[in-house]
Structure formats: C-alpha cells, structure tokens
Scaffold this motif. Structure first.
Motif, PDB file in Angstrom:
ATOM      1  N   LYS A 195       9.071   5.459  -4.142  1.00 40.12           N
ATOM      2  CA  LYS A 195       9.035   4.153  -3.482  1.00 40.12           C
ATOM      3  C   LYS A 195       9.928   4.158  -2.249  1.00 40.12           C
ATOM      4  O   LYS A 195       9.645   3.483  -1.259  1.00 40.12           O
ATOM      5  CB  LYS A 195       9.573   3.080  -4.431  1.00 40.12           C
ATOM      6  CG  LYS A 195       8.557   2.516  -5.382  1.00 40.12           C
ATOM      7  CD  LYS A 195       9.208   1.459  -6.232  1.00 40.12           C
ATOM      8  CE  LYS A 195       8.209   0.456  -6.758  1.00 40.12           C
ATOM      9  NZ  LYS A 195       8.848  -0.594  -7.553  1.00 40.12           N
ATOM     10  N   ASP A 250       1.999   8.657   1.959  1.00 40.95           N
ATOM     11  CA  ASP A 250       0.791   7.864   1.804  1.00 40.95           C
ATOM     12  C   ASP A 250      -0.347   8.468   2.612  1.00 40.95           C
ATOM     13  O   ASP A 250      -1.470   8.580   2.146  1.00 40.95           O
ATOM     14  CB  ASP A 250       1.021   6.418   2.258  1.00 40.95           C
ATOM     15  CG  ASP A 250       1.788   5.652   1.181  1.00 40.95           C
ATOM     16  OD1 ASP A 250       1.920   6.202   0.082  1.00 40.95           O
ATOM     17  OD2 ASP A 250       2.255   4.538   1.463  1.00 40.95           O
ATOM     18  N   LYS A 295      -6.062  10.743  -5.492  1.00 40.59           N
ATOM     19  CA  LYS A 295      -5.208   9.614  -5.884  1.00 40.59           C
ATOM     20  C   LYS A 295      -4.631   9.943  -7.253  1.00 40.59           C
ATOM     21  O   LYS A 295      -5.354  10.357  -8.146  1.00 40.59           O
ATOM     22  CB  LYS A 295      -6.040   8.341  -5.999  1.00 40.59           C
ATOM     23  CG  LYS A 295      -6.595   7.850  -4.685  1.00 40.59           C
ATOM     24  CD  LYS A 295      -7.306   6.520  -4.904  1.00 40.59           C
ATOM     25  CE  LYS A 295      -7.813   5.954  -3.611  1.00 40.59           C
ATOM     26  NZ  LYS A 295      -8.957   6.699  -3.054  1.00 40.59           N
ATOM     27  N   GLN A 344       1.786   1.614  -6.038  1.00 43.67           N
ATOM     28  CA  GLN A 344       1.116   0.745  -5.059  1.00 43.67           C
ATOM     29  C   GLN A 344       0.887  -0.647  -5.668  1.00 43.67           C
ATOM     30  O   GLN A 344       1.161  -1.663  -5.046  1.00 43.67           O
ATOM     31  CB  GLN A 344      -0.234   1.370  -4.728  1.00 43.67           C
ATOM     32  CG  GLN A 344      -0.722   1.120  -3.321  1.00 43.67           C
ATOM     33  CD  GLN A 344      -2.036   1.882  -3.134  1.00 43.67           C
ATOM     34  OE1 GLN A 344      -2.234   2.971  -3.684  1.00 43.67           O
ATOM     35  NE2 GLN A 344      -2.935   1.307  -2.398  1.00 43.67           N
ATOM     36  N   ASN A 403       4.000  -2.683  -5.936  1.00 34.63           N
ATOM     37  CA  ASN A 403       4.481  -3.224  -4.661  1.00 34.63           C
ATOM     38  C   ASN A 403       3.829  -4.564  -4.345  1.00 34.63           C
ATOM     39  O   ASN A 403       4.417  -5.408  -3.688  1.00 34.63           O
ATOM     40  CB  ASN A 403       4.171  -2.251  -3.512  1.00 34.63           C
ATOM     41  CG  ASN A 403       5.077  -1.032  -3.586  1.00 34.63           C
ATOM     42  OD1 ASN A 403       6.152  -1.099  -4.178  1.00 34.63           O
ATOM     43  ND2 ASN A 403       4.649   0.073  -2.996  1.00 34.63           N
ATOM     44  N   THR A 404       2.594  -4.733  -4.822  1.00 32.05           N
ATOM     45  CA  THR A 404       1.884  -5.965  -4.464  1.00 32.05           C
ATOM     46  C   THR A 404       1.844  -6.973  -5.611  1.00 32.05           C
ATOM     47  O   THR A 404       1.464  -8.114  -5.426  1.00 32.05           O
ATOM     48  CB  THR A 404       0.428  -5.640  -4.065  1.00 32.05           C
ATOM     49  OG1 THR A 404      -0.141  -4.843  -5.103  1.00 32.05           O
ATOM     50  CG2 THR A 404       0.362  -4.890  -2.748  1.00 32.05           C
TER      51      THR A 404
END
Ligand code: HEM
Length: 524
Positions: free
Chosen positions: A281, A291, A299, A307, A310-311
């Motif tokens: 991170k 990234d 992936k 990911q 983070n959102t």
C-alpha cells in the motif's frame, strides 16, 4: 434471628443451585436424548431410517471403527474405492437405502446422493441452505475467507476476487507455471544417473502447487508470499496431527506445546502479512509503478483486495489475511492431489498415457513449452483429468444445513438439519454412470461433461451452484500444463513399492504415498 436469616440464605442458595442444576440437566437431556429421538421419529414417519442414535456419541464409534478397518491395509489395484474411503456410507446404504440418517455425536446428518435432490440443494432452492462451520482445527487453517464466509460479506469478497480466476488472467500465468514445472523436472533428472528414477510424486506436486498458488495470491510479492505460506504449511502439519488425535472438546485452548506453536505461527503469519500489505500500500510512487506493472501482468488476490480496501471500508487488513489463508488451504492440496491421482492412473493405464502423449506431441511438439492456446486444444488430457476427478475427487463430500423448515424432493426437512452430499458416491453410482462406473474410461467424457452420464448433476468435483469452486480454472490449467510437460519428456509406470490405498484426511490422498518410476524419453 440472625441464625434464621443465615438458614434462609443457605436454603435459597441451595434451591437456586438445585434449580440451575435441574435446568442444566433438562437441557442436556433434551439435547442428547429427547431431540435425537424426536428427529429419528420425524424421519422414520417419512420412511427415512438409519443406524440408531446412541447417547452422546451417536454413530461415531461405528463410523471410526469401519474407517479404521477399511484403511488398515491396502486394496487391490481397482477403482472401486467407495467401500474403503466412505465405508460407513457404503455399509449403511445397503441396509437403509441411499438417503439415511447418521449421527455425528448429537448432530444428525441426512445423506443425499440423488442427483435431483442435489440439484435442489445447490441450485433451485439454494437460498434455503447454508454452509456448515468447519471443525475448529480446520477453521483455524482455512481462515475466515471465501470458503466459510456467508451472506453479503461472502458475495462482496467473491466479486472482488473473481477477476483473479478469469481465464484471460490465468493464461498470463502459463509461462511462470511452466517454469516451475521445468525446474521440478530438472531436479528429477538430477536425482538419478540412469535413465529411470523413482519419484514420490505427491510431495513434489505439493511444492509445485504451493508455488503456483503463491503467484496467484501474491503476484509481484512472490518471495514474501512464499515465506508466509511456508509458515502456513507448518501450521497445517500441526493441525493435521491434532485432527487425527484430539477428541476432547476445547482442547485447542489448552496451552499444550502444539497449541502454543500453532498460536505462535498464527501470530507470525498475521504479522508478516500485515507488513507485506502495508508495504504494497505504502510509498505512492512505488505503488504507481507497481500498479502499472500489474496492468500488464496477472491480477493477484493481494492486489485486488488491497485495491478494494482503498475504496471501501468493508475490506480490512484482517479480511485480506483471512482470504490468503483460505486460498492456500483451498488451493494447494486439492490441486496436488488431482495431479497425484492422475499420474497414478496414467501409470496404471499405459494405453491412455500413450494416447495423451501422442496428443501432447502433436499439439505442442516434443520439447517446446506448451502455450496458453496449446493447453486449450488438449482434449484427451481434459477427458483424462475429468475421469480422474470422477473416480478420485479430492473433495469426497460436502455438507449443507437447512436454514428453515424445507421440503426436499417431498421429504420434510426440519430447520438445522445437516445434509451430507457424498460426492464420491455420486461419481461411482452405477445407475448414473453405467456398469463400468468403477472402470477408468476417459472416453465417457468424449462428448463433454454434460453427456458423460445419465444425469447432468452426476459430476460435481468442484461443487455446484453459487458456492462452486472459484479456483477450478486455475486447477485444471495447472494440471494440464504440468502433465503435458511431463508427458513430453518422460514415460512412467508404478514403482513396485506402490500400494493402492486411497484414504481420506480432509481430502482424498494415497495413504502410502505415490512412488512412480519415470523414464526419460530420448531426445527427438
Ligand atoms: C482439483 C482442485 C480443486 C478441487 C477438487 C476443489 C474443490 C472444491 C469444492 C468441491 C468446492 C465447493 C465446496 C462446497 O460447496 O462445500 C470448492 C470451493 C472453493 N475452492 Fe476449490 N477446489 C480445487 C482447487 C481450488 C483452487 C486452486 C483454489 C484457489 C486457489 C480453490 C479455492 C476455492 C474457494 C475459495 C472455494 C470457496 C468458494 C465459495 O464458497 O465462494 N479451489 N473447491
């Protein structure tokens, strides 16, 4: 006066204790005696019977005795493995029919092997059933990831992780998987000066699948991931020992040497993973570079979970830790067991080995590493893998529990009933697969899985419905690639020390290992 008060005080205390003891006794009697009797009665009215419930232990003693007896010696080289592997099912089915009750302590399980009923449980009425909590020792290993999560959290995690297993993403793994296989074969070749070498394949395949799972889970953080999975492998060994020995409830909380080691490992795993996640991170510029790099590369689970975290606040570091555990547990030994059994089968059936090799040489050449497009064309190998998964499914059974009172094929199933689905029995059922159900005949899959049997829910090595295995594409891809590369370079047969002894300890594995003789093929 004071004495009288004291007397009343003690009397009330005694009465309260006696009352509590009575309530407890009644509860125990209800749980261990009255409820089982009521359930037996409920099912017998519908024509479903089973071995009688015995106070507290249910049928555990008979189940354990039958399984111990069955695995006390190897069996002939036959694929009729149901009597050995699921001896209790085989035995009681003859007496009570395919749908019967069996008691694991005071917990009842209804065996269901009729494909129509299985379809109801997993697809058309799946909302009425849920997964069952694993044994505490297994739970410690499998983590709180996809395997065991339920409801919205499960759906959310499944959505996040799914892209890891899209075929387009997995194909990017082909060169790295191939490299791991080649490294393994170089080591095999170095183990003997002569043309032939004896290899105990199950251990090698475990190392290989560990490598592949590590890449799928950790991608660019492969080395760190490997160290973490090493710790988890150690923990698995401890748990496997305990799984075989410990029957005392709550034993896992005692500060025994084994438990303390296991707690220490658990702490280390969490600490290392947290560090790794923070590092991934971390520094934004490095992150950006990574990234970008990842946009081109496959992936990985870790990247997708980070990911998502983070959102969304719903995904925590602990969630990621638990998913990594789940992955390792679900993916490693299942795939290595598939590879092991398929190698044993090809060693037992040289005509199919020759046919598979012919196809590999035709499609991929004799020394080139198979490409992602080659792998898709290997039809005979696909048929062989399916037949291997049918006869020797790594997961031999699964369990569901009814969330509400529900009707299943006309039977009234009370809420909380556990349903045992013996995948192995379904796969060996002669009424579905024909008289040659116990024969190794990959040709039955010539026209695809849907046409291989009389019922299209006859083949469920990866489960069925929404909770079907997320890793099946990866498992098949890895198995095909590995076997194709081996077939290009070696012919093989069973070692004289091989003993046929399929046995179950969580998964189906060869009790005495799988020693195979590999003979290098001459360079073209
Ligand atoms: C030959 C190899 C494999 C076999 C036979 C197999 C078998 C299964 C089965 C039968 C289930 C369903 C269990 C149930 O419904 O109770 C399942 C679920 C699952 N498998 Fe696999 N598996 C294999 C490989 C893998 C791999 C390689 C991974 C991951 C890297 C994986 C990850 C999972 C996960 C996460 C679930 C739970 C899915 C969910 O509930 O959403 N499996 N597997």
């Amino acid at each position: 006066m004071e004495e009288l008060l004291l007397y009343y005080y003690w009397l009330i205390k005694l009465l309260a204790i006696s009352f509590l003891a009575l309530v407890l006794l009644i509860k125990v009697a209800v749980l261990l005696w009255w409820r089982p009797r009521r359930i037996e009665h409920h099912f017998s009215k519908q024509g479903i019977r089973g071995p009688p419930y015995r106070f507290f232990i249910g049928n555990v003693k008979e189940v354990v005795e039958m399984m111990l007896l069955a695995s006390s010696q190897p069996m002939p080289f036959s694929h009729n493995i149901l009597p050995r592997v699921l001896s209790f099912y085989h035995h009681w089915k003859k007496i009570y029919g395919a749908t019967f009750l069996v008691w694991f302590g005071p917990t009842v399980r209804l065996t269901v092997s009729d494909p129509d009923l299985i379809r109801e449980i997993f697809t058309s009425k799946s909302e009425f059933y849920e997964k069952v909590e694993a044994h505490p020792l297994v739970k410690q290993l499998e983590g709180d990831g996809l395997l065991s999560l339920k409801g919205e959290k499960w759906a959310h995690h499944r959505k996040i992780i799914t892209p890891t297993f899209h075929m387009e993403n997995l194909k990017l793994l082909v060169p790295v998987v191939a490299k791991s296989v080649m490294d393994m074969l170089v080591q095999w070749s170095a183990m003997s000066n002569s043309e032939e070498v004896e290899i105990e394949v199950s251990e090698w395949f475990q190392t290989l699948t560990e490598d592949v799972i590590t890449r799928t889970a950790f991608g660019s953080s492969y080395e760190d991931g490997k160290a973490i999975f090493r710790l988890q492998a150690k923990q698995m060994v401890l748990a496997a020992v305990a799984f075989q020995r410990v029957l005392i409830p709550g034993y896992r909380f005692f500060p025994t040497k084994r438990n303390m080691n296991s707690w220490k490992l658990d702490k280390e795993i969490k600490k290392s993973l947290k560090k790794l996640i923070e590092r991934r991170k971390g520094n934004s510029s490095i992150n950006k570079m990574r990234d970008n790099h990842q946009d081109n590369g496959p992936k990985d689970l870790l990247g997708l979970m980070i990911q998502a975290s983070n959102t969304s606040t719903d995904v925590t570091v602990l969630d990621i830790v638990e998913e990594c555990k789940s992955f390792f547990f679900a993916g490693k030994q299942t795939t290595s067991n598939l590879l092991t059994w398929t190698t044993v089968l090809l060693a037992m059936h040289p005509q199919w080995q020759d046919q598979a090799r012919e196809e590999v040489l035709r499609v991929c050449g004799s020394r080139d590493i198979p490409t992602k497009d080659d792998v898709v064309k290997l039809k005979t190998l696909t048929m062989i893998l399916n037949e291997s998964l049918r006869l020797y499914p790594p997961t031999i059974a699964t369990i569901r529990r009814s969330k509400v009172d529900v009707e299943l094929g006309g039977y009234k199933i009370p809420r909380g009933t556990e349903l045992l689905i013996p995948i192995l029995a379904l796969h060996h059922d002669q009424s579905i697969w024909g008289n040659d159900a116990n024969e190794f005949n990959p040709a039955r899959f010539f026209d695809g899985v849907a046409r291989a049997a009389k019922h299209h829910v006859a083949f469920i090595p990866f489960g069925l419905g929404v909770r079907t295995c997320i890793g099946q594409n990866l498992a098949i891809l890895q198995a095909k690639l590995t076997l194709a590369i081996i077939l290009q370079r070696f012919s093989f047969r069973l070692a004289t020390s091989y003993q046929h002894a399929p046995t179950v300890l969580m998964l189906l594995y060869p009790q005495y290992g799988a020693p195979i003789m590999f003979q290098r093929l001459p360079n073209p």
